[in-house]
Design a protein around this motif. Structure first.
Motif, short mmCIF file in Angstrom:
data_model
loop_
_atom_site.label_atom_id
_atom_site.label_comp_id
_atom_site.label_asym_id
_atom_site.label_seq_id
_atom_site.Cartn_x
_atom_site.Cartn_y
_atom_site.Cartn_z
N PHE A 1 0.84 -1.20 0.00
CA PHE A 1 0.00 0.00 0.00
C PHE A 1 0.88 1.25 0.00
O PHE A 1 0.66 2.19 -0.77
N LEU A 2 1.89 1.25 0.85
CA LEU A 2 2.75 2.43 0.95
C LEU A 2 3.48 2.73 -0.36
O LEU A 2 3.77 3.86 -0.67
N GLY A 3 3.76 1.67 -1.11
CA GLY A 3 4.52 1.87 -2.35
C GLY A 3 3.65 2.04 -3.58
O GLY A 3 4.11 2.54 -4.60
N THR A 4 2.38 1.59 -3.51
CA THR A 4 1.53 1.68 -4.70
C THR A 4 0.39 2.69 -4.55
O THR A 4 -0.13 3.18 -5.53
N GLY A 5 0.00 2.94 -3.28
CA GLY A 5 -1.14 3.82 -3.07
C GLY A 5 -2.45 3.18 -3.52
O GLY A 5 -3.47 3.85 -3.63
N ASP A 6 -2.44 1.88 -3.77
CA ASP A 6 -3.66 1.20 -4.19
C ASP A 6 -4.42 0.73 -2.94
O ASP A 6 -3.93 -0.09 -2.18
N PRO A 7 -5.64 1.26 -2.73
CA PRO A 7 -6.35 0.95 -1.49
C PRO A 7 -6.60 -0.55 -1.29
O PRO A 7 -6.71 -1.01 -0.16
N LYS A 8 -6.67 -1.31 -2.38
CA LYS A 8 -6.89 -2.75 -2.19
C LYS A 8 -5.65 -3.42 -1.61
O LYS A 8 -5.67 -4.60 -1.29
N ASN A 9 -4.57 -2.68 -1.51
CA ASN A 9 -3.40 -3.21 -0.82
C ASN A 9 -3.38 -2.84 0.66
O ASN A 9 -2.42 -3.15 1.36
N MET A 10 -4.43 -2.17 1.12
CA MET A 10 -4.55 -2.02 2.56
C MET A 10 -4.92 -3.40 3.10
O MET A 10 -5.86 -4.02 2.58
N PRO A 11 -4.21 -3.89 4.11
CA PRO A 11 -4.49 -5.25 4.57
C PRO A 11 -5.96 -5.48 4.89
O PRO A 11 -6.52 -6.53 4.58
N VAL A 12 -6.61 -4.49 5.48
CA VAL A 12 -8.03 -4.67 5.81
C VAL A 12 -8.85 -4.96 4.57
O VAL A 12 -9.73 -5.81 4.55
#
Ligand code: SF4
Ligand code: SF4
Lengths: 186, 538
Positions: free
Chosen positions: B106-117
């Motif tokens: 998430f930190l590197g892509t800014g893609d919300p689906k990479n937020m673990p939740v």
């Protein structure tokens, strides 16, 4: 080398920065922007930190003495990030386009009225020059990426290639040490 | 005068603004650099896994079996019954958001689906939509959705954008471990033949030959001879490396990359020098010649199958205990599953005891496997090693905690203790990027392939960002780590983000510093790079 509009730009660094930042952030999903804007530690929000540091740096240079050395430094830091975001080149470099818009929107009229069209053109030419220069950084980053794919395979099979005499690189002394250091050539 | 509004122009220059759609309505785009290639049918077939066929993630049609939906739903049900953790994780998340910004992807892509939740929600929403009444009735209002073809594609995309690093779990008040969800999601996807080549090929070679790239016994031996030549040139000593020696006291298992890859080979040279110095009675096995276990990234059964080779070899060679090299997920496997799914250890094994210090490694009483850093730290603590840390003075060192050895087994102090004794310049990265909060290399869990380079550079960015900081502040030029995937991928990550920093294993630095009776005066380190002060003398 400073610009005629230096004083006006200097007085408006913050509003220009905020405007361009918002334009750049609008290219990220909404949920992400909330996070990127959060005032957190530079290690826990590296993307936000670097983007903001870079944009601020570029605007400060534009409003100040404009050294290419510093401009290149900030361009490189932003573009290295942009170059791996699976965006089109036009998307990756759009932040400079936005910088021009932001300057125009925030201080464009003021510069025109106080100093005339020449002064505004001068500022915009500068940003155009940055944009041109940005291509070098973008290409360098993309080339690096592809070079690394090859390099990694060589390292992965290092001893097998070495034993077969297939390695033609710095580690083997077949190339001079400078050849291995393609970093920072831009 | 009204100045033209420029931004409207952008619509014509190939510029996609982010859609502001609900997450359930956005689909992943399989752009090159952001996904791994599908496994070749022959590999899938050799391993007896389902649905071997030619396909690629960017294809429209993934050629799933006609009853794919039924297979997946049954697989979910089965895992919910077998794994209490999974069942719980599908239930208890309160969406507090504490984990949201903790994932390096998430930190590197800014893609919300990479937020673990949200990553967990990709699965949870389907569990709700397919298995609960409220989910069936209220659908999206209840955070539920049905299982569709697009969901499968989305799972593949995002569960292979998680390195199973567990960073998110450290911050979750409920201890929800998204890595476990990813592990099971991948396992479930395997049942319909959705897989990646980079994981299954190493699995096949490990299963049929003994290591990830299928090195045959004679090749391993020849490589080692080559390394011994180098060691002899540098130190004047030619240690012995016993291979498949029956009756040796210790079986040494390390990732196979240490036999042939740069910079793993230097770590291997370090081990060999250490064992020679100690006069250890040890052996390698060419059949259990892989510490890594890509079975962990495939299924619980595959992990068990690959791990069994180590115990079989320990039994066949009649050793007393096993010493494990600097590997990442090997230790996750040992620590988390050895005592349960993978055990018990063969009867001939004894509780590991250091023949040099007499220390009994009680914590390995049942697994019989000791980590080399535990072994070496114990030697140093007992004053058994003659070390000259100034031989590493050309290096300013920091330490990267690998996800698996840190969050997967809790080994923090031993490598640091060793580093402080073998080099004079050691600096930590910022506190929130090390130990249990360490940032992943971005390429773990079988994602270290070259077609995935772009995503890897993004995922590894938070790590690199912290390295850059210590490079600028203290002049750090070497990052030590105790994981073979790290040794393979961090050099690449560094070359992109912080090219001044190189990578090595901890035991390479031990090998540099170790003063061995009978050796000649060293002028270079194990990489043939001149020691500090030597150039000036010459
Ligand atoms: S386990 Fe690691 S990669 Fe996966 S979601 Fe959590 S933080 Fe991200
Ligand atoms: S921290 Fe735990 S409970 Fe909170 S959103 Fe993340 S997974 Fe759910």
């Amino acid at each position: 080398m400073s610009l005629k509009a230096q004083k006006i730009l200097k007085a408006n660094i913050s509003p220009i920065f905020e405007k361009v930042r918002d334009k750049v952030y609008a290219t990220f999903p909404k949920e992400t922007v909330r996070f990127l804007k959060k005032e957190v530690d530079r290690f826990e929000n590296p993307l936000g930190y670097r983007l903001e540091e870079g944009l601020k740096g570029l605007i400060t240079e534009l409003a100040g003495d404009f050294s290419w050395e510093k401009v290149d430094y900030f361009l490189d830091r932003i573009i290295r990030i942009e170059a791996v975001q699976s965006r089109q080149p036009s998307e990756a470099l759009a932040f400079l386009y936005y910088l021009k818009s932001a300057v125009r929107e925030v201080v464009g009229e003021e510069i025109l009225e106080d100093l005339g069209p020449e002064a505004l053109l001068e500022v915009e030419d500068r940003i155009d020059a940055m944009l041109l220069r940005a291509f070098n950084h973008y290409m360098a980053a993309r080339e690096k990426l592809h070079e690394l794919r090859i390099e990694e395979w060589k390292s992965r099979l290092y001893l097998l290639l070495k034993r077969a005499g297939y390695l033609y690189d710095v580690r083997e002394g077949s190339l001079p040490p400078e050849a291995g250091n393609t970093e920072k050539t831009h | 005068m009204a100045l033209p509004k420029r931004d409207e122009l952008l619509k014509d220059v190939n510029y996609d603004r982010m859609p502001s759609k609900h997450w359930m309505d956005t689909k992943p785009e399989f752009r090159p650099g952001t996904y791994c290639y599908a496994a070749e049918p022959s590999v899938v077939e050799d391993l007896g896994l389902p649905n071997p066929r030619k396909w690629q993630p960017h294809d429209e049609d993934w050629k799933l079996p006609p009853n794919w939906k039924e297979i997946v739903l049954n697989a979910i049900k089965d895992r919910m019954e077998r794994f209490r953790s999974f069942k719980l994780f599908m239930d208890i998340c309160v969406r507090c958001g504490a984990c949201a910004d903790k994932c390096h992807f998430f930190l590197g892509t800014g893609d919300p689906k990479n937020m673990p939740v949200l990553r967990a929600e990709l699965m949870r929403s389907v569990v709700k939509g397919e298995f609960t009444r409220s989910g069936k009735i209220f659908g999206r209002l209840a955070g539920a959705r049905p299982l569709t073809y697009d969901v499968i594609k989305e799972w593949f995309y995002y569960y292979y954008q998680c390195t199973e690093c567990r960073r998110c779990s450290v911050f979750c008040p409920y201890g929800i471990d998204t890595a476990e969800i990813t592990i099971l999601a991948r396992e479930i996807l395997h049942e319909i033949g959705v897989n990646i080549d980079w994981i299954l090929k190493p699995v096949r070679f490990s299963a049929f030959v003994g290591n990830h790239i299928g090195l045959q016994p004679h090749t391993i031996q020849e490589n080692i001879e080559f390394l011994l030549d180098d060691i002899e040139e540098i130190t004047g000593i030619r240690p012995e490396v016993p291979i498949n020696k029956k009756g040796a006291e210790i079986l040494f298992v390390t990732p196979s990359a240490d036999f042939f890859a740069d910079p793993g080979i230097y770590t291997f040279m370090g081990y060999v020098l250490l064992f020679h110095y100690l006069g250890l009675d040890w052996t390698l096995s060419t059949y259990a010649s892989e510490g890594g276990n890509f079975g962990l990234f495939t299924s619980h059964e595959m992990m068990r199958k690959l791990h069994a080779k180590i115990y079989h070899e320990a039994e066949r060679l009649k050793v007393k205990w096993i010493l494990g090299g600097e590997c990442g997920h090997m230790w996750r496997v040992v620590h988390q599953y050895e005592d349960t799914a993978l055990g018990p250890a063969p009867k001939n094994l004894e509780v590991p005891k250091s023949p040099i210090t007499g220390t009994v490694f009680e914590h390995a009483k049942s697994t019989k496997i000791v980590h080399i850093c535990e072994f070496t730290a114990d030697l140093i603590a007992h004053g058994k090693l003659n070390l000259d840390p100034s031989r590493n003075d050309h290096l300013i060192v920091t330490f990267h905690d690998s996800c698996n050895t840190s969050r997967g087994m809790g080994i923090f102090e031993e490598p640091r203790f060793i580093l402080r004794h073998v080099c004079n310049n050691f600096y930590e990265m910022p506190e929130n990027t090390i130990r249990e909060k360490t940032f992943c290399c971005g390429s773990g869990s079988g994602l270290n392939t070259d077609e995935y380079m772009e995503m890897r550079m993004r995922g590894g960015f938070p790590r690199a960002n912290a390295v850059e900081y210590v490079h600028e502040k203290y002049g750090v030029n070497r990052m030590a780590c105790i994981c073979a995937i790290d040794r393979a991928v961090l050099p690449t990550l560094m070359k992109y983000w912080v090219p001044e920093v190189s990578i090595s294993g901890v035991h390479e630095l031990v090998g540099n510093a170790l003063v061995i009776p009978g050796e000649k005066k060293r002028t270079t380190d194990l990489r043939f790079e001149p020691l500090k002060g030597v150039e000036e003398e010459a």
